[in-house]
Design an enzyme around this catalytic site. Structure first.
Site, PDB file in Angstrom:
ATOM      1  CG  ASP A 250      38.594  41.156  42.394  1.00 21.25           C
ATOM      2  OD1 ASP A 250      38.062  40.160  41.842  1.00 21.25           O
ATOM      3  OD2 ASP A 250      39.806  41.381  42.366  1.00 21.25           O
TER       4      ASP A 250
ATOM      5  CG  ASP B 247      42.795  35.956  43.155  1.00 25.05           C
ATOM      6  OD1 ASP B 247      42.028  35.129  42.660  1.00 25.05           O
ATOM      7  OD2 ASP B 247      43.423  35.752  44.201  1.00 25.05           O
TER       8      ASP B 247
ATOM      9  CE  LYS C 267      34.646  38.962  39.534  1.00 32.37           C
ATOM     10  NZ  LYS C 267      35.884  39.533  40.135  1.00 32.37           N
TER      11      LYS C 267
ATOM     12  CG  ASP D  39      42.390  42.961  40.067  1.00 29.74           C
ATOM     13  OD1 ASP D  39      43.336  42.328  39.571  1.00 29.74           O
ATOM     14  OD2 ASP D  39      41.276  42.450  40.283  1.00 29.74           O
TER      15      ASP D  39
ATOM     16  CG  ASP E 291      36.920  43.125  39.266  1.00 37.48           C
ATOM     17  OD1 ASP E 291      38.154  43.277  39.437  1.00 37.48           O
ATOM     18  OD2 ASP E 291      36.326  42.055  39.519  1.00 37.48           O
TER      19      ASP E 291
HETATM   20  O1  LIG Z   1      40.058  33.677  39.990  1.00 34.79           O
HETATM   21  C1  LIG Z   1      40.564  34.580  39.283  1.00 34.79           C
HETATM   22  O2  LIG Z   1      40.951  34.446  38.106  1.00 34.79           O
HETATM   23  C2  LIG Z   1      40.690  35.977  39.858  1.00 34.79           C
HETATM   24  O3  LIG Z   1      39.888  36.079  40.991  1.00 34.79           O
HETATM   25  P1  LIG Z   1      39.183  37.505  41.325  1.00 34.79           P
HETATM   26  O4  LIG Z   1      37.904  37.550  40.563  1.00 34.79           O
HETATM   27  O5  LIG Z   1      38.991  37.432  42.817  1.00 34.79           O
HETATM   28  O6  LIG Z   1      40.178  38.579  40.904  1.00 34.79           O
HETATM   29 MG   LIG Z   2      40.807  40.429  40.614  1.00 34.63          MG
END
Ligand SMILES: O=C(O)COP(=O)(O)O
Ligand SMILES: [Mg+2]
Length: 238
Positions: free
Chosen positions: A10, A12, A163, A186, A190
Site C-alpha cells: 500500500d 499512503d 484490493k 495500514d 487493506d
Molecule cells: O488514496 C487514499 O485514500 C489512500 O491511499 P492508499 O490506498 O495508498 O493508502
Molecule cells: Mg494506506
C-alpha cells in the site's frame, strides 16, 4: 533467501513516513529497490488514481503490476491496463459531494479516475464519523456501491472489486501462490488483500480492523516498520 516472490504494498500510511503525511520514506524506497534487484516483485496496491501509482512505481524503480482505485484497475507493462470494475461510481460521487458538501470536499485526482471516486474530509471533522454517515446514506441508496475509508480519503467503490480481488487476479496471472506472497498495509481497506497472501502484514500504527486479520503486526509505525520487514526478506529471515 526468503520464499516471498511478491510484496503487495500500500502507499499512503505504509511507505510514507506516517499516516498523517504524503512524504515517502526514501530509506525504505532504496531497500524496496534492492528487493526488486533480488528478484522480488514489488507491486503497489493503492486507492490512489492509476496515473499517480503508475508514476510512483516507475520513478521509484519498482517492477510489479500496479493497482489503483482500490482494486478497480491494474497496469502492468506486459499486460497494459486491466479493468476489473463493472460500472463507475461517478453519479454517486456527484450526489454525495453535493449532499455532504459541508463535511467533504473534492480532490484533484477525481479528474483522473474511471471507476472509483474519492472525497477528502474537511478540516475540523472526524473522518470516521463523516465516513459512517456517508456509508449509511450511500449503501442504503445505491445497491451497487460500497464505501471505504483509508484514513486519507473516503472512497466510493463499485461493488465486486476491492484490493483483494486485484491481488488475486495478479497472483493467478503470474502463477504465484499465496504462500509466496506478502501484503503490507495500514488501513482497514487493506484487509481484503490479506485473504489472498500468506504473509499478512500490518504496520505498527495500522487500524485495529487490519491488525486483527494479519499474522504479522510490525513493531514500528508506517515506513519504519516496513523497513524492518523488507530487510528481513533480504536477509532470508522471513
Ligand atoms: O488514496 C487514499 O485514500 C489512500 O491511499 P492508499 O490506498 O495508498 O493508502
Ligand atoms: Mg494506506
Amino acid at each position: 533467501m526468503s520464499r516471498i516472490r511478491i510484496m503487495f504494498i500500500d502507499v499512503d500510511g505504509t511507505i510514507t513516513e506516517g499516516r498523517d503525511t504524503y512524504l515517502l520514506d526514501l530509506e525504505l524506497v532504496s531497500v524496496l529497490r534492492k528487493l526488486t534487484s533480488r528478484g522480488v516483485y514489488v507491486s503497489i496496491v493503492s486507492s490512489n488514481a492509476l496515473p499517480v501509482v503508475i508514476g510512483l512505481s516507475r520513478y521509484l524503480g519498482f517492477n510489479g503490476p500496479v493497482t489503483g482505485e482500490s482494486g478497480s484497475i491494474i497496469y502492468y507493462d506486459k499486460w497494459g491496463i486491466v479493468e476489473l470494475a463493472g460500472s463507475p461510481t461517478r453519479h454517486v460521487y456527484v450526489d454525495v459531494l453535493e449532499r455532504f458538501k459541508d463535511y467533504v470536499e473534492d480532490t484533484w485526482q477525481n479528474r483522473f479516475r474511471i471507476y472509483e471516486y474519492a472525497l477528502k474530509v474537511r478540516k475540523g471533522f472526524d473522518g470516521w464519523i463523516v465516513y459512517k454517515r456517508i456509508a449509511e446514506y450511500v449503501e442504503s441508496t445505491y445497491k451497487d456501491v460500497r464505501v471505504g475509508y483509508s484514513g486519507y480519503a473516503i472512497h466510493l467503490m463499485p461493488k465486486g472489486v476491492d484490493k483483494g480481488v486485484a491481488v488475486k487476479y495478479i497472483l493467478d496471472r503470474m502463477s504465484i501462490s499465496p504462500d509466496e506472497a506478502a501484503g503490507v498495509g495500514d488501513s482497514v481497506m487493506d484487509a481484503e488483500i490479506m485473504k489472498h497472501v500468506g504473509y499478512k502484514v500490518a504496520v505498527g500504527n495500522a487500524d485495529e480492523g487490519l491488525k486483527k486479520v494479519c499474522n504479522i503486526v510490525l513493531d514500528k509505525p508506517s515506513s519504519k516498520g516496513v523497513l524492518d520487514f523488507a530487510r528481513k526478506i533480504i536477509e532470508g529471515a522471513v
